[in-house]
Design a protein around this motif. Structure first.
Motif, PDB file in Angstrom:
ATOM      1  N   THR A   1       0.881  -1.040  -0.102  1.00 11.71           N
ATOM      2  CA  THR A   1      -0.142   0.090   0.012  1.00 11.71           C
ATOM      3  C   THR A   1       0.805   1.273   0.045  1.00 11.71           C
ATOM      4  O   THR A   1       0.386   2.172  -0.401  1.00 11.71           O
ATOM      5  CB  THR A   1      -0.814   0.118   1.212  1.00 11.71           C
ATOM      6  OG1 THR A   1      -0.193   0.018   2.253  1.00 11.71           O
ATOM      7  CG2 THR A   1      -1.910  -0.957   1.137  1.00 11.71           C
ATOM      8  N   THR A   2       2.071   1.227   0.713  1.00 11.76           N
ATOM      9  CA  THR A   2       2.908   2.323   0.625  1.00 11.76           C
ATOM     10  C   THR A   2       4.003   2.503  -0.519  1.00 11.76           C
ATOM     11  O   THR A   2       4.773   3.641  -0.614  1.00 11.76           O
ATOM     12  CB  THR A   2       3.352   2.636   2.151  1.00 11.76           C
ATOM     13  OG1 THR A   2       4.581   1.758   2.086  1.00 11.76           O
ATOM     14  CG2 THR A   2       2.446   2.752   3.068  1.00 11.76           C
ATOM     15  N   GLN A   3       4.294   1.307  -1.125  1.00 13.73           N
ATOM     16  CA  GLN A   3       5.595   1.223  -1.758  1.00 13.73           C
ATOM     17  C   GLN A   3       6.863   1.555  -1.122  1.00 13.73           C
ATOM     18  O   GLN A   3       7.852   1.742  -1.697  1.00 13.73           O
ATOM     19  CB  GLN A   3       5.543   2.076  -3.010  1.00 13.73           C
ATOM     20  CG  GLN A   3       3.976   2.198  -3.806  1.00 13.73           C
ATOM     21  CD  GLN A   3       3.556   1.183  -4.349  1.00 13.73           C
ATOM     22  OE1 GLN A   3       4.487   0.781  -5.562  1.00 13.73           O
ATOM     23  NE2 GLN A   3       2.335   0.756  -4.189  1.00 13.73           N
ATOM     24  N   GLN A   4       6.684   1.874   0.114  1.00 14.19           N
ATOM     25  CA  GLN A   4       7.949   2.076   0.931  1.00 14.19           C
ATOM     26  C   GLN A   4       8.704   0.923   1.340  1.00 14.19           C
ATOM     27  O   GLN A   4       8.210  -0.134   1.543  1.00 14.19           O
ATOM     28  CB  GLN A   4       7.583   2.967   2.215  1.00 14.19           C
ATOM     29  CG  GLN A   4       6.959   4.175   1.748  1.00 14.19           C
ATOM     30  CD  GLN A   4       7.941   5.469   1.178  1.00 14.19           C
ATOM     31  OE1 GLN A   4       9.071   5.091   1.195  1.00 14.19           O
ATOM     32  NE2 GLN A   4       7.243   6.155   0.539  1.00 14.19           N
ATOM     33  N   GLN A   5       9.997   0.996   1.806  1.00 13.02           N
ATOM     34  CA  GLN A   5      10.771  -0.077   2.493  1.00 13.02           C
ATOM     35  C   GLN A   5      10.030  -0.271   3.703  1.00 13.02           C
ATOM     36  O   GLN A   5       9.655   0.503   4.409  1.00 13.02           O
ATOM     37  CB  GLN A   5      12.118   0.330   2.729  1.00 13.02           C
ATOM     38  CG  GLN A   5      13.256  -0.504   3.466  1.00 13.02           C
ATOM     39  CD  GLN A   5      13.548  -1.754   2.776  1.00 13.02           C
ATOM     40  OE1 GLN A   5      13.842  -1.738   1.455  1.00 13.02           O
ATOM     41  NE2 GLN A   5      13.318  -2.947   3.311  1.00 13.02           N
ATOM     42  N   VAL A   6       9.856  -1.737   4.197  1.00 12.29           N
ATOM     43  CA  VAL A   6       9.571  -2.109   5.428  1.00 12.29           C
ATOM     44  C   VAL A   6      10.647  -2.767   6.202  1.00 12.29           C
ATOM     45  O   VAL A   6      11.270  -3.492   5.657  1.00 12.29           O
ATOM     46  CB  VAL A   6       8.282  -3.067   5.051  1.00 12.29           C
ATOM     47  CG1 VAL A   6       8.006  -3.632   6.407  1.00 12.29           C
ATOM     48  CG2 VAL A   6       7.225  -2.586   4.263  1.00 12.29           C
ATOM     49  N   LEU A   7      10.542  -2.357   7.482  1.00 16.80           N
ATOM     50  CA  LEU A   7      11.657  -3.019   8.436  1.00 16.80           C
ATOM     51  C   LEU A   7      10.722  -3.863   9.278  1.00 16.80           C
ATOM     52  O   LEU A   7      10.103  -2.948  10.300  1.00 16.80           O
ATOM     53  CB  LEU A   7      12.522  -1.931   8.917  1.00 16.80           C
ATOM     54  CG  LEU A   7      13.642  -2.380   9.870  1.00 16.80           C
ATOM     55  CD1 LEU A   7      14.513  -3.268   9.406  1.00 16.80           C
ATOM     56  CD2 LEU A   7      14.264  -1.061  10.532  1.00 16.80           C
ATOM     57  N   ALA A   8      10.909  -5.015   9.511  1.00 14.47           N
ATOM     58  CA  ALA A   8      10.087  -5.667  10.420  1.00 14.47           C
ATOM     59  C   ALA A   8      10.761  -6.169  11.771  1.00 14.47           C
ATOM     60  O   ALA A   8      11.936  -6.998  11.298  1.00 14.47           O
ATOM     61  CB  ALA A   8       9.410  -6.892   9.967  1.00 14.47           C
TER      62      ALA A   8
ATOM     63  N   VAL B   1      10.922  -5.990   1.993  1.00 19.96           N
ATOM     64  CA  VAL B   1      10.838  -6.187   3.424  1.00 19.96           C
ATOM     65  C   VAL B   1      12.198  -6.597   4.106  1.00 19.96           C
ATOM     66  O   VAL B   1      12.484  -7.451   3.383  1.00 19.96           O
ATOM     67  CB  VAL B   1       9.725  -7.253   3.777  1.00 19.96           C
ATOM     68  CG1 VAL B   1       9.531  -7.523   5.013  1.00 19.96           C
ATOM     69  CG2 VAL B   1       8.448  -6.512   3.049  1.00 19.96           C
ATOM     70  N   CYS B   2      12.514  -6.072   4.958  1.00 23.55           N
ATOM     71  CA  CYS B   2      13.762  -6.530   5.785  1.00 23.55           C
ATOM     72  C   CYS B   2      13.352  -6.851   7.063  1.00 23.55           C
ATOM     73  O   CYS B   2      12.861  -6.183   7.802  1.00 23.55           O
ATOM     74  CB  CYS B   2      14.796  -5.327   5.658  1.00 23.55           C
ATOM     75  SG  CYS B   2      16.077  -5.953   6.929  1.00 23.55           S
TER      76      CYS B   2
ATOM     77  N   LEU C   1      16.226 -11.537   5.506  1.00 19.81           N
ATOM     78  CA  LEU C   1      15.868 -11.522   6.967  1.00 19.81           C
ATOM     79  C   LEU C   1      17.265 -11.891   7.711  1.00 19.81           C
ATOM     80  O   LEU C   1      18.244 -12.711   7.165  1.00 19.81           O
ATOM     81  CB  LEU C   1      15.318 -13.273   6.791  1.00 19.81           C
ATOM     82  CG  LEU C   1      14.665 -13.654   7.983  1.00 19.81           C
ATOM     83  CD1 LEU C   1      13.636 -14.884   7.974  1.00 19.81           C
ATOM     84  CD2 LEU C   1      15.309 -14.052   9.277  1.00 19.81           C
ATOM     85  N   ILE C   2      17.315 -11.097   8.635  1.00 21.84           N
ATOM     86  CA  ILE C   2      18.614 -11.006   9.370  1.00 21.84           C
ATOM     87  C   ILE C   2      18.194 -11.663  10.773  1.00 21.84           C
ATOM     88  O   ILE C   2      17.197 -11.442  11.525  1.00 21.84           O
ATOM     89  CB  ILE C   2      19.142  -9.413   9.879  1.00 21.84           C
ATOM     90  CG1 ILE C   2      19.111  -8.785   8.284  1.00 21.84           C
ATOM     91  CG2 ILE C   2      20.291  -9.298  10.362  1.00 21.84           C
ATOM     92  CD1 ILE C   2      19.458  -7.392   8.203  1.00 21.84           C
TER      93      ILE C   2
END
Ligand code: ADP
Ligand code: TZD
Ligand code: MG
Length: 584
Positions: free
Chosen positions: A459-466, A490-491, A559-560
């Motif tokens: 929905t935002t097209q932005q980078q995601v950090l979980a 997604v990171c 995935l870290i």
């Protein structure tokens, strides 16, 4: 339905053949969603909705297929929060439906607009309990968990069914809506023109609700007389997308404010009026509290007790409350609300601003100085703790890295779940823009992480950090395949402390691992490689920083596995007091 009886000209021939074209239930559902700008479906295919997923995709809707309906549901719920349009989750009957219910209830509890659309079995067979394929009275089961629940039996009613679901989801206090579509509906045909004419484009789905002027005056009078005023911003304020006016209200009033978890960033957490670092000082000390889209539920200790300066658990601390909320039933739910202002946040805040005028007196200087003093002291203490670099990493040294990266990338969306992994992230990582922090919400629910991440990226097209506790991640971990399949930026950082809260539990009999313990030294980073994503094993803050920065640069699914001291957490994180634990 239109029946053509006049003699046919060439033009009426063309019209007649168009009119006699038929359209089925599948198509009507897709067109009804499209007509209302609902362009994304989060779901999982199977009988009877497989073809619905294909048709939706063929018609240009984004159809995101998950590995488990629960994640699809959480994705839909947070899409609703982020966009203000109902998020759509699509599931198969009985078991798929049940898997989606958790998210439906979550949406209702958190006031997120969402529609769970589920295929269901034949009414005639279900109602006689004759043992249909995936038989279940889904409507009855969904109703208590939803803000509203509807079933459509005739294709001609699809337009009405979807319009009602949209209105119920987004008007007033938003919530989860259930829409039951029995299998037979999809293959029903109706004449195309009449079918299309039956669809409804909803006009003004979430109408403004203007607060009464006497309520606004009452609130302003109370606020003006305050010696130690405080504003609390909740996720209802973030949802309302009234960011500019909310900032103006805070700044023109000069009142210190506390953001609730998902309201962080509505104003930057680094704002000089932000009192988050002095929370335990301002709550008991404040005399008038202005709640903006925040409930006095357990997350605010019900507005009473020691947190608020009350003498005992149930004792009132003496604060007077002003509450801005769209739900007239919310006031007095826990303590007396002296000045309820009922309306949508945008209208309520605009009315307060208009009533304040330009020359609103700032709060007494002693109060502001006391808050600033406490806050600066606590920030300095935290800076000291964050400066340590212990081996192995602890939550603080890892999250200091995350804090810097989020500051450098204020538009990235932070998804966060776990216990310590949640509480430390909330308090250490400043947010700088509205609606950038998505977390476990009102229930403190685990399992939202990957569904939220997918919806946030889409929905935002932005980078995601979980930022995920290792336990929390496990609830939706298989969706890393979904993230890789759609190649989303997604990171995921798994804060790996070998277990739930800590990795140090043991079975006193020596037979099994302790109940809160996981495989020691697990390599979560290896999971994502199976699907073509990037795995990183990070044992130091420098490795963690390099891993996140590389993920942000490449926008590849990453995935870290962040190795955290297994003794660093506490039981239940910050809510140890709610845990009926036997103290050792
Ligand atoms: P938090 O957990 O951040 O404290 P809550 O979920 O407890 O927030 O409270 C959100 C409140 O916001 C709910 O009482 C809900 O009725 C209210 N709300 C949601 N959307 C709006 C809106 N557009 N206008 C006014 N109030 C809203
Ligand atoms: N199940 C669900 C659906 N929600 C929950 N909140 C829980 C169980 C109970 N629970 C918590 O409240 S936090 C948590 C559980 C299982 C996991 C904590 O472990 P973690 O985080 O690894 O995610 P930390 O960093 O080790 O504390
Ligand atoms: Mg853990």
């Amino acid at each position: 339905m239109a029946v053509i009886t006049e003699p046919r000209t060439a033009a009426s021939h063309a019209a007649a053949s168009a009119a006699s074209e038929s359209i089925d239930g599948f198509q009507l559902v897709v067109e009804a969603l499209k007509l209302n700008g609902l362009d994304t479906i989060y779901g999982l295919p199977g009988i009877p909705i497989t073809d619905l997923t294909r048709r939706a995709q063929a018609e240009g809707l984004r159809m995101l297929a998950f590995r488990h309906e629960q994640s699809a549901g959480y994705a839909a719920s947070i899409a609703g929060f982020l966009t203000g349009k109902p998020g759509i989750c699509l599931t198969v009957s009985a078991p798929g439906f049940l898997n989606g219910l958790n998210a439906l209830a979550h949406a209702t509890v958190n006031c997120f607009p969402m529609i769970l659309i589920s295929g269901s079995s034949e009414r005639e067979v279900v109602d006689l309990q004759q043992g249909d394929y995936e038989e279940m009275d889904q409507l009855a089961i969904a109703r208590p968990l939803a803000k509203a629940a509807y079933r459509v039996l005739h294709a001609a009613d699809i337009g009405v069914g979807i319009a009602r679901a949209i209105r119920a989801a987004v008007s007033g206090r938003p919530g989860g809506v259930y829409l039951d579509l029995p299998a037979k509906l999809f293959s029903q045909s109706v004449e195309a023109a009449a079918g299309r004419a039956s669809l409804i484009q909803v006009v003004d789905a979430a109408p403004k609700q203007i607060p009464a002027s006497d309520a606004v005056q009452r609130a302003l009078a109370l606020l003006k007389g305050a010696k130690k005023p405080l504003i609390i911003l909740g996720k209802g304020a973030a949802y309302a997308q009234a960011d500019v006016d909310i900032r103006a209200l805070v700044e023109r009033s000069g009142i210190p404010y506390l953001p609730m978890s998902m309201a962080k960033g509505l104003l930057p957490d680094t704002h000089e009026q932000c009192a988050a670092a002095a929370r335990s000082f301002v709550l008991p000390a404040a005399d008038v509290v202005l709640l903006v889209g925040a409930r006095l539920n357990w997350l605010l200790s019900h507005g009473k007790g020691k947190t608020w300066g009350g003498a005992g658990a149930k004792a009132w601390g003496g604060q007077r409350f002003i509450q801005l909320d769209i739900s007239p039933q919310e006031a007095d739910s826990n303590v007396r609300i002296d000045a309820p202002v009922i309306g949508d946040i945008g209208s309520c805040v605009a009315a307060l601003l208009a009533g304040m005028g330009r020359a609103w007196p700032k709060p007494p200087a002693e109060w502001l100085a006391a808050v600033a003093d406490k806050k600066n002291g606590n920030i300095a203490k935290m800076a000291e703790t964050l400066a340590h670099n212990p081996v192995p990493m602890n939550f603080h040294s890892a999250l200091a890295v995350v804090r810097d990266i989020v500051a450098a990338h204020p538009d990235a969306v932070l998804v966060n779940e776990g216990a310590n992994a949640l509480d430390f992230t909330r308090s250490i990582v400043d947010m700088h823009r509205p609606r950038k922090r998505l977390d476990v919400g009102t229930w403190g629910i685990m399992g939202v992480g990957m569904g939220y991440s997918v919806a946030a990226a889409v929905t935002t097209q932005q980078q995601v950090l979980a930022i995920e506790g290792d336990s929390a991640f496990g609830f939706s971990g298989m969706e890393v395949e979904t993230i890789c399949r759609y190649n989303l930026p997604v990171c995921i950082v798994v804060m790996n402390n070998n277990g739930v809260y800590k990795g140090t539990d043991t079975d006193p009999t020596g037979r099994d691992p302790g109940p809160t313990q996981f495989v020691k030294g697990a390599r979560y980073d290896k999971l994502i490689g199976a699907f073509g994503g990037v795995g990183v094993h990070a044992t130091t803050p420098a490795e963690l920083r390099a891993g996140i920065e590389a993920a942000f640069r490449s926008r590849r699914p990453t995935l870290i596995n962040a190795v955290i001291d297994e003794t660093a957490g506490t039981e239940s994180g910050r809510i140890t007091s709610l845990n009926p634990v036997v103290k050792k």
